[in-house]
Write a protein that holds these residues in place. Sequence first.
Motif: not given
Length: 297
Positions: A254-264
């Motif tokens: 697994a690799r997790n990617v954080r996204v900033c400033g964006v809603g669901h």
Amino acid sequence: MGALPFLCTLLRSFAAVRPRPSAALVRSTLLELAILTAHVLLYPTGIVQERRPPPLLPPAAGPSPAAPAERPEPPDAPGAPTGPVAARPPVLLLHGFIDNRSVFVLLRRSLRRHGWDEVLSLNYSLLTCDIRKAAAMLGQHVEEVCLSTGRDHVDMVGHSLGGLIARYYIQRLGGDARVRTLVTLGTPHGGTRVAPLMTAHPLVRQMRPDSDVITELAGPVPHCTTQFIGFWSDLDQIMVPVETARIDHPDLHARNVRVCGVGHLALPVHGEVAAGIRQALTTEEPSAGAAGAASVA
């Protein structure tokens, strides 16, 4: 999650913040409301199940036709994937709770514009009340897709609940034999505590942190071969806490990617997220335990 439950949650969450919310939260909320409005208008276009391609027929006996002259391939566009196009499996898109395939209009267009010829979607019924049954139905659909396309594997992109259904199919129903890569967008992998008043719906209860489904998915899967990429946003008002959209499992690649400033709601339609999805779908080898970060503020 669906449009109506999402709107109620969004308004409650926005009212609960400090008297002076951050500029990023204001921008994200306004974007979510704009996307929600557009999605409500598009929703009727995705109610009908997508027409499935017919199964491939074996080649007829007889002399082979002359091979067409090879044409030089055009140079890659900026941001275009680099892997061989012929090697790309079909991509199957799975929507979230009380939603339908219309949420993927922009993502589907992005994938096809960058060389994915086989981009399919699946609507599960609004009457679906069990993630396990939805995952079994997904398994049947995957077999049909493989039969109709002549491929042995598929890739998947699941938004919210759709990612959880796909993960259950992969981990618990042997779907790793068919799914090469699963990309999830705002999926409650650890369960979400949002919208307690909605727990009357069985699917919502199965997305709670203490549900049997979440417990099953936390169990050992030592031989799972699927690659997982989890996109999670720091301003996702549906994932409580936001880190629950990360995939944290010792047995999974697994690799997790954080996204900033964006809603669901913005996750399936944002251009930078779409670019990250395209990149994830062209990665050949899984990187266990790797972490990623992306800012689309």
